[in-house]
Design a protein around this motif. Sequence first.
Motif, PDB file in Angstrom:
ATOM      1  N   VAL A  86      17.353  -5.818 -13.837  1.00 20.00           N
ATOM      2  CA  VAL A  86      16.590  -6.614 -13.226  1.00 20.00           C
ATOM      3  C   VAL A  86      15.461  -6.072 -12.022  1.00 20.00           C
ATOM      4  O   VAL A  86      14.476  -6.864 -11.862  1.00 20.00           O
ATOM      5  CB  VAL A  86      17.470  -7.712 -12.386  1.00 20.00           C
ATOM      6  CG1 VAL A  86      18.294  -8.347 -13.255  1.00 20.00           C
ATOM      7  CG2 VAL A  86      18.361  -6.931 -11.356  1.00 20.00           C
ATOM      8  N   LEU A  87      15.854  -4.900 -11.731  1.00 24.00           N
ATOM      9  CA  LEU A  87      14.606  -4.305 -11.002  1.00 24.00           C
ATOM     10  C   LEU A  87      13.635  -4.120 -11.531  1.00 24.00           C
ATOM     11  O   LEU A  87      12.285  -4.344 -11.180  1.00 24.00           O
ATOM     12  CB  LEU A  87      15.160  -3.146 -10.189  1.00 24.00           C
ATOM     13  CG  LEU A  87      16.268  -3.092  -9.088  1.00 24.00           C
ATOM     14  CD1 LEU A  87      16.989  -1.813  -8.797  1.00 24.00           C
ATOM     15  CD2 LEU A  87      15.477  -3.548  -7.753  1.00 24.00           C
ATOM     16  N   GLY A  88      13.433  -3.430 -12.898  1.00 23.57           N
ATOM     17  CA  GLY A  88      12.466  -3.493 -13.693  1.00 23.57           C
ATOM     18  C   GLY A  88      11.798  -4.578 -14.189  1.00 23.57           C
ATOM     19  O   GLY A  88      10.765  -4.606 -14.486  1.00 23.57           O
ATOM     20  N   ASP A  89      12.784  -5.560 -14.701  1.00 24.73           N
ATOM     21  CA  ASP A  89      12.243  -6.654 -15.383  1.00 24.73           C
ATOM     22  C   ASP A  89      11.609  -7.821 -14.450  1.00 24.73           C
ATOM     23  O   ASP A  89      10.556  -8.274 -15.006  1.00 24.73           O
ATOM     24  CB  ASP A  89      13.635  -7.161 -16.262  1.00 24.73           C
ATOM     25  CG  ASP A  89      13.243  -8.307 -17.172  1.00 24.73           C
ATOM     26  OD1 ASP A  89      12.472  -7.937 -18.015  1.00 24.73           O
ATOM     27  OD2 ASP A  89      13.838  -9.393 -17.272  1.00 24.73           O
ATOM     28  N   VAL A  90      12.242  -8.183 -13.530  1.00 24.22           N
ATOM     29  CA  VAL A  90      11.848  -9.061 -12.489  1.00 24.22           C
ATOM     30  C   VAL A  90      11.005  -8.358 -11.074  1.00 24.22           C
ATOM     31  O   VAL A  90      10.358  -8.821 -10.574  1.00 24.22           O
ATOM     32  CB  VAL A  90      12.503 -10.386 -12.491  1.00 24.22           C
ATOM     33  CG1 VAL A  90      12.772 -10.788 -13.701  1.00 24.22           C
ATOM     34  CG2 VAL A  90      13.930  -9.728 -11.893  1.00 24.22           C
ATOM     35  N   GLY A  91      12.030  -7.633 -10.565  1.00 22.09           N
ATOM     36  CA  GLY A  91      11.594  -6.841  -9.500  1.00 22.09           C
ATOM     37  C   GLY A  91      10.522  -6.380  -9.212  1.00 22.09           C
ATOM     38  O   GLY A  91       9.958  -6.411  -8.076  1.00 22.09           O
ATOM     39  N   THR A  92       9.923  -5.725  -9.922  1.00 22.87           N
ATOM     40  CA  THR A  92       8.714  -5.255 -10.023  1.00 22.87           C
ATOM     41  C   THR A  92       7.399  -6.145 -10.143  1.00 22.87           C
ATOM     42  O   THR A  92       6.361  -5.910  -9.402  1.00 22.87           O
ATOM     43  CB  THR A  92       8.322  -4.147 -11.173  1.00 22.87           C
ATOM     44  OG1 THR A  92       8.429  -4.957 -12.677  1.00 22.87           O
ATOM     45  CG2 THR A  92       8.924  -3.058 -10.933  1.00 22.87           C
ATOM     46  N   HIS A  93       7.717  -7.360 -10.570  1.00 22.33           N
ATOM     47  CA  HIS A  93       6.528  -8.546 -10.305  1.00 22.33           C
ATOM     48  C   HIS A  93       6.581  -8.659  -9.106  1.00 22.33           C
ATOM     49  O   HIS A  93       5.419  -8.789  -8.233  1.00 22.33           O
ATOM     50  CB  HIS A  93       7.187  -9.912 -11.055  1.00 22.33           C
ATOM     51  CG  HIS A  93       6.756  -9.764 -12.544  1.00 22.33           C
ATOM     52  ND1 HIS A  93       5.502  -9.531 -13.125  1.00 22.33           N
ATOM     53  CD2 HIS A  93       7.587  -9.730 -13.732  1.00 22.33           C
ATOM     54  CE1 HIS A  93       5.536  -9.712 -14.430  1.00 22.33           C
ATOM     55  NE2 HIS A  93       6.672  -9.670 -14.888  1.00 22.33           N
TER      56      HIS A  93
END
Length: 392
Positions: free
Chosen positions: A202-209
């Motif tokens: 989730v950090l890469g999938d949505v957190g970076t947004h």
Amino acid sequence: MFNEERRFEQPIRWAMIGGGRGSQIGYIHRASAARDKFFQLVAGAFDINPERCVDFGKNLGVDPERCYSDYKVMFEEEAKREDGIQAVSIATPNKFHYEMCKAALEAGLHVICEKPLCFTVKEAEELKAIAESENRIIGVTYGYTGYEMIHQARNMIENGDLGEIRIINMQFAHGWHSTEVEANDPGTKWRVSPEVSGSTYVLGDVGTHAFYLAEFMVPNLKIKELMCTRQSFIKSRSPLEDNAFVLMHFEGGAVGNLWASAVNAGGIHEQKIRVVGSKASIEWWDEHPNQLKYEVQGEPKRILDRGHGYLYNDDQGVSANRIGCGHAEGLFESWANLYHRFALAMDAMNRGDKDTLDNLWFPGVDAGIEGVRLLENCVESADNGCKWVAYK
């Protein structure tokens, strides 16, 4: 207001890798790229299965001879054509991003890539060096930053309307993966597989947004140190997290926090950013993207609406306004604004127009590098007892 008269003599000849039948993101790439007629889809490596690739491409109107099951073959064959591709979008699982970006750049192509750009900062910086040596553009699809009110927020912060920035709250916390949906969903399965997704979920999938929204709104704030804790509430996803909390200390004394989650049961998207200053605060929620909350201490709360004359009249924000105030704009408009700017950047690079490039906003390779840098630091912290780590 958006300038629909701005045109190229010929659209950029464009291809896709991935984004085939059943893709969660392929359609929005194609629809957004086609919106302003700056791009023309002429080829694609949509699927590694040759029959599916050709069948899907034909249904999109692509010449079957230009539907390739191998992206390297596509680069080789298209380079032989006078009308060969000039740019490519990469909409594949994470593990392929680096090798595909590198191959595309070395083939002389501009690149638009899904995030995260790659697995490591070292890889991302290598891609930047290749892009600079080849005079090519790398764009990263942080698709929420095309909204007009995101640019309004940045202008308000730059203008000092909020005063000194003290706190930034970031979150992207949906609930769609509160159960083990990946058992029957290949699109989720690869996201929770370390060999494909990388060191985070989730950090890469949505957190970076959410993190890039903060970077864009408050560009002068730099992380000094952070602490991350992450959990795998669906145990089969371990070691990848489906929930994470990150605390940040910024240079200059401001603080921030990021909540990234796929197990916020009942949450639709819940991507929000709140920036708190010494005089006022602003808050934006992607499920209501046409509004921006503006709260001045000691005054009634205000809701600022997209498209109104009282907003800051800068080129980036105004050009994001496609249909005037009162009409609801959505994610396709935001993505179209990104693709519009990617096209302008590619055109300027082709012409050697440094002035345009220096003054044109788009989420480029540096945005991609910082997203990867965030993930590396979060993993280092979380995997070492949730310790504070110096941001590097």
